[in-house]
Motif scaffolding. Sequence first.
Motif, PDB file in Angstrom:
ATOM      1  N   ALA A 101       0.857  -1.180   0.000  1.00  0.00           N
ATOM      2  CA  ALA A 101       0.000   0.000   0.000  1.00  0.00           C
ATOM      3  C   ALA A 101       0.894   1.231   0.000  1.00  0.00           C
ATOM      4  CB  ALA A 101      -0.917   0.011   1.221  1.00  0.00           C
ATOM      5  N   VAL A 102       0.552   2.192  -0.860  1.00  0.00           N
ATOM      6  CA  VAL A 102       1.282   3.464  -0.904  1.00  0.00           C
ATOM      7  C   VAL A 102       0.464   4.483  -0.117  1.00  0.00           C
ATOM      8  CG1 VAL A 102       2.271   5.253  -2.357  1.00  0.00           C
ATOM      9  CG2 VAL A 102       2.213   2.876  -3.162  1.00  0.00           C
ATOM     10  N   LEU A 103       1.080   5.103   0.891  1.00  0.00           N
ATOM     11  CA  LEU A 103       0.368   6.019   1.783  1.00  0.00           C
ATOM     12  C   LEU A 103       1.040   7.388   1.793  1.00  0.00           C
ATOM     13  CD1 LEU A 103       0.018   3.715   4.950  1.00  0.00           C
ATOM     14  CD2 LEU A 103      -1.494   3.803   2.963  1.00  0.00           C
ATOM     15  N   ARG A 104       0.236   8.410   2.041  1.00  0.00           N
ATOM     16  CA  ARG A 104       0.748   9.730   2.406  1.00  0.00           C
ATOM     17  C   ARG A 104       0.423   9.940   3.872  1.00  0.00           C
ATOM     18  NH1 ARG A 104      -1.638  14.123   0.690  1.00  0.00           N
ATOM     19  NH2 ARG A 104       0.172  15.506   0.881  1.00  0.00           N
ATOM     20  N   LEU A 105       1.424  10.323   4.642  1.00  0.00           N
ATOM     21  CA  LEU A 105       1.247  10.463   6.083  1.00  0.00           C
ATOM     22  C   LEU A 105       1.603  11.873   6.524  1.00  0.00           C
ATOM     23  CD1 LEU A 105       2.979   7.153   7.260  1.00  0.00           C
ATOM     24  CD2 LEU A 105       0.529   7.529   6.922  1.00  0.00           C
ATOM     25  N   SER A 106       0.785  12.417   7.435  1.00  0.00           N
ATOM     26  CA  SER A 106       1.143  13.691   8.049  1.00  0.00           C
ATOM     27  C   SER A 106       2.361  13.478   8.930  1.00  0.00           C
ATOM     28  CB  SER A 106      -0.023  14.217   8.879  1.00  0.00           C
ATOM     29  OG  SER A 106      -0.234  13.389  10.017  1.00  0.00           O
ATOM     30  N   ALA A 107       2.999  14.561   9.330  1.00  0.00           N
ATOM     31  CA  ALA A 107       4.181  14.455  10.177  1.00  0.00           C
ATOM     32  C   ALA A 107       3.864  13.715  11.464  1.00  0.00           C
ATOM     33  CB  ALA A 107       4.738  15.845  10.478  1.00  0.00           C
ATOM     34  N   GLU A 108       2.706  13.988  12.048  1.00  0.00           N
ATOM     35  CA  GLU A 108       2.321  13.344  13.299  1.00  0.00           C
ATOM     36  C   GLU A 108       2.066  11.857  13.093  1.00  0.00           C
ATOM     37  OE1 GLU A 108      -1.068  13.773  16.846  1.00  0.00           O
ATOM     38  OE2 GLU A 108      -1.098  15.093  15.100  1.00  0.00           O
ATOM     39  N   ALA A 109       1.353  11.499  11.988  1.00  0.00           N
ATOM     40  CA  ALA A 109       1.076  10.094  11.718  1.00  0.00           C
ATOM     41  C   ALA A 109       2.352   9.324  11.404  1.00  0.00           C
ATOM     42  CB  ALA A 109       0.092   9.975  10.557  1.00  0.00           C
ATOM     43  N   GLY A 154      -4.715  11.444   9.525  1.00  0.00           N
ATOM     44  CA  GLY A 154      -3.331  11.752   9.179  1.00  0.00           C
ATOM     45  C   GLY A 154      -2.772  10.862   8.105  1.00  0.00           C
ATOM     46  N   ALA A 155      -3.625  10.029   7.474  1.00  0.00           N
ATOM     47  CA  ALA A 155      -3.149   9.117   6.443  1.00  0.00           C
ATOM     48  C   ALA A 155      -4.069   9.147   5.237  1.00  0.00           C
ATOM     49  CB  ALA A 155      -3.055   7.693   6.993  1.00  0.00           C
ATOM     50  N   GLU A 156      -3.477   9.019   4.071  1.00  0.00           N
ATOM     51  CA  GLU A 156      -4.230   8.929   2.815  1.00  0.00           C
ATOM     52  C   GLU A 156      -3.676   7.761   2.012  1.00  0.00           C
ATOM     53  OE1 GLU A 156      -4.837  11.242  -1.459  1.00  0.00           O
ATOM     54  OE2 GLU A 156      -3.685  12.178   0.156  1.00  0.00           O
ATOM     55  N   VAL A 157      -4.566   6.876   1.554  1.00  0.00           N
ATOM     56  CA  VAL A 157      -4.155   5.771   0.691  1.00  0.00           C
ATOM     57  C   VAL A 157      -4.029   6.299  -0.728  1.00  0.00           C
ATOM     58  CG1 VAL A 157      -4.774   3.515  -0.235  1.00  0.00           C
ATOM     59  CG2 VAL A 157      -5.259   4.037   2.157  1.00  0.00           C
TER      60      VAL A 157
END
Length: 330
Positions: free
Chosen positions: A239-247, A298-301
């Motif tokens: 899975a490719v994710l975008r994560l915030s700094a906190e996540a 804080g996460a986006e797939v």
Amino acid sequence: MRASRLVSALLLLQTRGRMTAQELADTLEVSVRTVYRDMESLCASGIPLYGESGPDGGYRLLEGYRTRLTGLTADEAGALFLTGLPGAAADLGLGAVAAEARLKLSAALPPELRERAERSRQRIYVDIPGWYQGSEETPRLAEVASAVWGQQRVRIRYERWATPHEVIRTVDPYGVVLKAGRWYLVAGSAHGVRTYRVSRINELESLTETFTRPAGFDLAAHWHEYLATFDARRFLDEAVLRLSAEAFEGIGQVLEPAAARAAAESAAEPDADGWTQVIVPVESAERALPTLLSLGVGAEVVGPPSLREKMRRTLAGMLARYEGGGQAQE
């Protein structure tokens, strides 16, 4: 150091029988010359030890000779009582036997070492299952253990994750392993050595045939090798994710260690919004979804598209549930 080595050599000969000088040297991690000197010292101290030459030669103790548990240090005496796991022994039907063995061992120790061992037992307790996990029901464990001891071939009806979910297997039980409160059977089969979770064995039939364990098979070594390749066999997708700094900072508290390490190793440079793109290994979209949802806002797939679409539909359904009033129906 030398006194401890002499005791170790004596106990090795007592438990294993005949051993060559090279075998003793390899086990004790010393030179063969040192073994020769140690054997001379044991003979000089009155130990009934003799050597035999030739291809079948080696050192052995006089038949029937047994040494008492002498030579133990205080730390060793304390450690002895940490090696026993009463819960595991009870699971295997050996609880009473293990308790009696501990009593005999305690009685054989000198008073000062017996007191040290008892303090260890009262001050250190090993609780195998992880947090928030109950013990599994393993009604077939005693039967499995009996087959392991007797090297008895068995036929099992086993429930597994993959399709078909229930299968019949004929296996040679090599040993059992207790891992994080779960019992596993390691067994030989027509397809090689396989691992079965004992709680999923629905039926077990002991067959009339016995089997011979493979020469050199080491249960502990096999298990460590099995664990080393476990994640590679289990994680079949990504899975490719975008994560915030906190996540991104707290991902190790949500993902399994192997997945968290992969995320950290694959992390790209943060974008203009401070979000980081990572690649996380997953078993499948269905199994990944609950974990990915727990990452919160804080996460986006990002991909793959099928997983992103599954996440979108799940979140849309949840949003519709809350926007619809959410009153419980009588």
